[in-house]
Design an enzyme around this catalytic site. Structure first.
Site, PDB file in Angstrom:
ATOM      1  N   ARG A  34       0.837  -1.210   0.000  1.00 13.44           N
ATOM      2  CA  ARG A  34       0.000   0.000   0.000  1.00 13.44           C
ATOM      3  C   ARG A  34       0.868   1.255   0.000  1.00 13.44           C
ATOM      4  O   ARG A  34       0.550   2.224  -0.662  1.00 13.44           O
ATOM      5  CB  ARG A  34      -0.900   0.024   1.232  1.00 13.44           C
ATOM      6  CG  ARG A  34      -2.080  -0.888   1.118  1.00 13.44           C
ATOM      7  CD  ARG A  34      -3.039  -0.623   2.242  1.00 13.44           C
ATOM      8  NE  ARG A  34      -3.713  -1.864   2.583  1.00 13.44           N
ATOM      9  CZ  ARG A  34      -4.588  -1.980   3.530  1.00 13.44           C
ATOM     10  NH1 ARG A  34      -4.905  -0.965   4.281  1.00 13.44           N
ATOM     11  NH2 ARG A  34      -5.156  -3.133   3.773  1.00 13.44           N
ATOM     12  N   ASN A  35       1.962   1.225   0.753  1.00 12.68           N
ATOM     13  CA  ASN A  35       2.850   2.367   0.878  1.00 12.68           C
ATOM     14  C   ASN A  35       3.961   2.267  -0.170  1.00 12.68           C
ATOM     15  O   ASN A  35       4.848   1.416  -0.069  1.00 12.68           O
ATOM     16  CB  ASN A  35       3.436   2.412   2.293  1.00 12.68           C
ATOM     17  CG  ASN A  35       4.296   3.625   2.539  1.00 12.68           C
ATOM     18  OD1 ASN A  35       5.055   4.047   1.695  1.00 12.68           O
ATOM     19  ND2 ASN A  35       4.168   4.184   3.732  1.00 12.68           N
ATOM     20  N   ASP A  56      -3.791  -1.304  -3.274  1.00 16.36           N
ATOM     21  CA  ASP A  56      -4.677  -1.810  -2.230  1.00 16.36           C
ATOM     22  C   ASP A  56      -5.335  -3.051  -2.813  1.00 16.36           C
ATOM     23  O   ASP A  56      -6.189  -2.947  -3.695  1.00 16.36           O
ATOM     24  CB  ASP A  56      -5.722  -0.758  -1.848  1.00 16.36           C
ATOM     25  CG  ASP A  56      -6.649  -1.213  -0.738  1.00 16.36           C
ATOM     26  OD1 ASP A  56      -6.676  -2.430  -0.422  1.00 16.36           O
ATOM     27  OD2 ASP A  56      -7.368  -0.356  -0.195  1.00 16.36           O
ATOM     28  N   ALA A  83       1.206 -12.205   0.058  1.00 22.47           N
ATOM     29  CA  ALA A  83       1.598 -12.122   1.463  1.00 22.47           C
ATOM     30  C   ALA A  83       0.971 -10.911   2.151  1.00 22.47           C
ATOM     31  O   ALA A  83       1.223 -10.674   3.322  1.00 22.47           O
ATOM     32  CB  ALA A  83       3.117 -12.064   1.583  1.00 22.47           C
ATOM     33  N   ALA A  84       0.166 -10.144   1.426  1.00 24.89           N
ATOM     34  CA  ALA A  84      -0.494  -8.983   2.029  1.00 24.89           C
ATOM     35  C   ALA A  84      -1.554  -9.475   3.001  1.00 24.89           C
ATOM     36  O   ALA A  84      -2.324 -10.377   2.685  1.00 24.89           O
ATOM     37  CB  ALA A  84      -1.126  -8.108   0.949  1.00 24.89           C
ATOM     38  N   SER A 135      -2.307 -18.748   7.394  1.00 26.64           N
ATOM     39  CA  SER A 135      -1.856 -18.737   8.782  1.00 26.64           C
ATOM     40  C   SER A 135      -2.353 -20.004   9.456  1.00 26.64           C
ATOM     41  O   SER A 135      -3.432 -20.510   9.144  1.00 26.64           O
ATOM     42  CB  SER A 135      -2.421 -17.521   9.511  1.00 26.64           C
ATOM     43  OG  SER A 135      -2.186 -17.617  10.906  1.00 26.64           O
ATOM     44  N   TYR A 148     -10.040 -12.961  11.740  1.00 27.03           N
ATOM     45  CA  TYR A 148      -8.769 -13.249  11.066  1.00 27.03           C
ATOM     46  C   TYR A 148      -8.720 -14.731  10.681  1.00 27.03           C
ATOM     47  O   TYR A 148      -8.354 -15.083   9.556  1.00 27.03           O
ATOM     48  CB  TYR A 148      -7.600 -12.884  11.989  1.00 27.03           C
ATOM     49  CG  TYR A 148      -6.242 -13.181  11.418  1.00 27.03           C
ATOM     50  CD1 TYR A 148      -5.676 -12.339  10.465  1.00 27.03           C
ATOM     51  CD2 TYR A 148      -5.514 -14.290  11.834  1.00 27.03           C
ATOM     52  CE1 TYR A 148      -4.426 -12.610   9.940  1.00 27.03           C
ATOM     53  CE2 TYR A 148      -4.256 -14.562  11.319  1.00 27.03           C
ATOM     54  CZ  TYR A 148      -3.714 -13.721  10.372  1.00 27.03           C
ATOM     55  OH  TYR A 148      -2.471 -13.983   9.847  1.00 27.03           O
ATOM     56  N   LYS A 152      -8.330 -16.311   6.854  1.00 25.60           N
ATOM     57  CA  LYS A 152      -7.226 -17.188   6.462  1.00 25.60           C
ATOM     58  C   LYS A 152      -7.711 -18.608   6.182  1.00 25.60           C
ATOM     59  O   LYS A 152      -7.176 -19.292   5.309  1.00 25.60           O
ATOM     60  CB  LYS A 152      -6.134 -17.177   7.537  1.00 25.60           C
ATOM     61  CG  LYS A 152      -5.413 -15.831   7.655  1.00 25.60           C
ATOM     62  CD  LYS A 152      -4.713 -15.439   6.360  1.00 25.60           C
ATOM     63  CE  LYS A 152      -3.870 -14.202   6.536  1.00 25.60           C
ATOM     64  NZ  LYS A 152      -3.000 -13.925   5.375  1.00 25.60           N
TER      65      LYS A 152
END
Length: 180
Positions: A34-35, A56, A83-84, A135, A148, A152
């Site tokens: 994103r950054n 995004d 991996a985001a 995960s 979460y 996943k």
């Protein structure tokens, strides 16, 4: 043929470690986060020939634009790493709906969108590899991480089903579940 790898979430953590390994193996990398500044720094640390992009993953238009740009500048993607991810840990009764939505959109929908965008080229090439980073929480659950875990866990089911859809096209889809 060039080896091109797109790493969504490649600016830090597991994604960054994967990017370093892929660079050592001779892949030209697109580091996507994103950054943009953080992505640029991660790409620069890998040496020359690697590019950074801002995206995004929860926004289909962003994902499509990113794939167009990276394929224009690096060539066809033949390896995709998702991996985001984000986590907003909280007991379900205290979890805000917008936090549920953001986790599902980033952790599950985002990977679906990047896989969909990558499929076009991979199907044409009749080859490709995708690794989705899940995960262990998606497999075993954990108190305070129900949303979460759902995101996943959904990624595991999605990855298994997609692998069956595209196997005859010589495209591999795997999901890894790091954790304790």
């Amino acid at each position: 043929m060039d080896k091109v790898c797109a790493v969504f979430g490649g600016s830090r953590g597991i994604g960054r470690a994967v990017a370093q390994l892929m660079a050592q193996k001779g892949y030209r990398l697109a580091i996507i986060a994103r950054n943009l500044e953080v992505a640029k720094a991660a790409a620069a640390d890998l040496g020359g020939g690697h590019l950074a992009f801002s995206c995004d993953v929860a926004k289909e238009h962003d994902v499509q634009k990113t794939f167009e740009e990276l394929e224009k500048n690096l060539g066809p993607v033949n390896f995709l790493v998702n991996a985001a991810g984000i986590s907003r840990d909280s007991l379900l009764v205290r979890t805000k709906t917008e936090d549920m939505i953001s986790q599902l959109h980033t952790n599950l929908l985002g990977s679906m969108l990047t896989c969909k965008a990558a499929m076009k080229t991979m199907i044409q090439q009749q080859r490709g590899s995708i690794v989705n980073v899940g995960s262990i929480i998606g497999l075993k659950g954990n108190a305070g991480q129900s949303v979460y875990s759902a995101s996943k866990g959904g990624l595991v089911g999605f990855s298994r089903a997609l692998a069956k859809e595209v196997a005859r096209r010589k495209i591999r889809v795997n999901v890894v579940a790091p954790g304790q």
